[in-house]
Design an enzyme around this catalytic site. Structure first.
Site, PDB file in Angstrom:
ATOM      1  NE  ARG A  15      26.631  10.541 -10.888  1.00  0.00           N
ATOM      2  CZ  ARG A  15      27.487  11.369 -10.294  1.00  0.00           C
ATOM      3  NH1 ARG A  15      28.215  10.920  -9.286  1.00  0.00           N
ATOM      4  NH2 ARG A  15      27.616  12.603 -10.687  1.00  0.00           N
ATOM      5  N   GLY A  16      25.234   6.860  -6.427  1.00  0.00           N
ATOM      6  CA  GLY A  16      25.768   7.248  -5.136  1.00  0.00           C
ATOM      7  C   GLY A  16      24.729   7.260  -4.032  1.00  0.00           C
ATOM      8  NE  ARG A  37      23.593  18.321 -13.796  1.00  0.00           N
ATOM      9  CZ  ARG A  37      24.692  19.038 -13.628  1.00  0.00           C
ATOM     10  NH1 ARG A  37      25.416  19.392 -14.676  1.00  0.00           N
ATOM     11  NH2 ARG A  37      25.084  19.384 -12.418  1.00  0.00           N
ATOM     12  CE1 TYR A 153      29.722  18.860  -1.732  1.00  0.00           C
ATOM     13  CE2 TYR A 153      30.679  19.474   0.378  1.00  0.00           C
ATOM     14  CZ  TYR A 153      29.873  18.643  -0.378  1.00  0.00           C
ATOM     15  OH  TYR A 153      29.209  17.610   0.228  1.00  0.00           O
ATOM     16  CE  LYS A 157      26.318  19.598  -0.574  1.00  0.00           C
ATOM     17  NZ  LYS A 157      25.070  18.880  -0.899  1.00  0.00           N
TER      18      LYS A 157
END
Length: 312
Positions: A15-16, A37, A153, A157
């Site tokens: 997705r995305g 997943r 996040y 990153k």
């Protein structure tokens, strides 16, 4: 069955951004293995991608080193040696520090730091033996500066940036390249699948429009093209959109001023409420917020969510 096409593996390809990167690779003549997943999500993604070329789907949790080892083994048995790896798998958890837990950090780091490490180290032996291969790691502007209310996040990153840049150095002259990909905000529809804590509805109210509005966010199809261009060309770094380019320069010139500016922005964002705990998915936070203004501001993001398999 071994394919005569070049094989690309895209963890997070269901997705995305991962879905769009997979489609871009298919359109350029690669056979693509997508991994994620969620089995049902993978099935929908495969149906959407199949008209573009040869695609196979694999259930895998990139947080699990043994699962990644099995994934690469199965892909190479089914399709052939992996010549392109672009790791996109990621999660977003937004909220104030007071509402963040150690588990939030662990989940972010396991997914977005260890995930790319596991995937890269698993495909590297074959690539080095063949003296040919392309490895791309999708990091973020959040790996160049640490945005407010996105601390797990950003932590993950930053780790991914360090790994990917160091990998490029270590592979110099080997015939294998490593590309650090740092996008800014993109209209992928990911705001609906992000997680929010603290005052979840209020967190969604600032994050979702930022990830949906033009100028602030880049068209995701264009982002996917830029990413695939850079990885296949073997570029060491790909900055996607204006935001990471500005962030890199400003932080490099004035790191202290940048941190203070982000601190001021943090003070303008919603605080935590002791009675609120846990994570709420974007779709739930949007329903709780029930704001017509935010719905209008996220029109393009919602359209992208429908297009990019962000909705069940």
């Amino acid at each position: 069955m071994v394919s005569t096409l070049k094989i690309a593996l895209v963890p997070g390809g269901s997705r995305g951004l991962g879905l769009l990167v997979s489609r871009e690779l298919l359109d350029r003549g690669h056979a693509v293995a997508i991994a994620a997943r969620d089995h049902d999500e993978l099935t929908r993604a495969k149906e959407q991608l199949s008209p573009h070329g040869t695609v196979k789907d694999y259930v895998c949790d990139v947080r699990d080193a043994d699962a990644v080892k099995q994934l690469v083994r199965e892909v190479e048995q089914d399709m052939g040696p992996v010549e392109v790896l672009i790791t996109v798998a990621g999660i977003i958890q937004a909220g104030p520090l007071e509402a963040i837990t150690v588990e939030h950090f662990k989940d972010a780091i396991d997914t977005m730091t260890y995930g790319p490490i596991y995937c890269a180290l698993e495909v590297l032996p074959g690539m080095r033996q063949r003296r040919s291969g392309r490895i791309g790691t999708v990091t973020s502007v959040g790996g160049l500066i640490s945005p407010p209310h996105l601390l797990p996040y950003a932590t993950a990153k930053f780790g991914a940036v360090g790994f990917s840049e160091g990998l490029a150095v270590a592979l110099a002259g080997s015939g294998v390249t490593a590309t650090t990909i740092a996008p800014g905000l993109m209209r992928t529809g990911s705001h609906e699948r992000a997680f929010f804590t603290g005052q979840s509805a209020k967190e969604y109210a600032w994050f979702a429009p930022a990830a949906s509005l033009p100028v602030l966010s880049i068209n995701a199809d264009r982002a996917a093209r830029i990413i695939v261009d850079g990885v296949l060309a073997g570029k060491p770094t790909v900055l996607v959109g204006w935001l990471p380019k500005v962030a890199q320069r400003v932080h490099g010139l004035a790191p202290g001023l940048t941190t203070r500016g982000l601190g001021l922005a943090n003070r303008l964002l919603p605080g935590a409420r002791p009675e609120q705990s846990g994570l709420q998915e974007g779709r739930e936070a949007a329903s709780a917020l029930n704001s017509k203004v935010v719905k209008v501001l996220t029109t393009l993001g919602s359209k992208a969510a429908r297009k990019n398999n962000e909705r069940g």
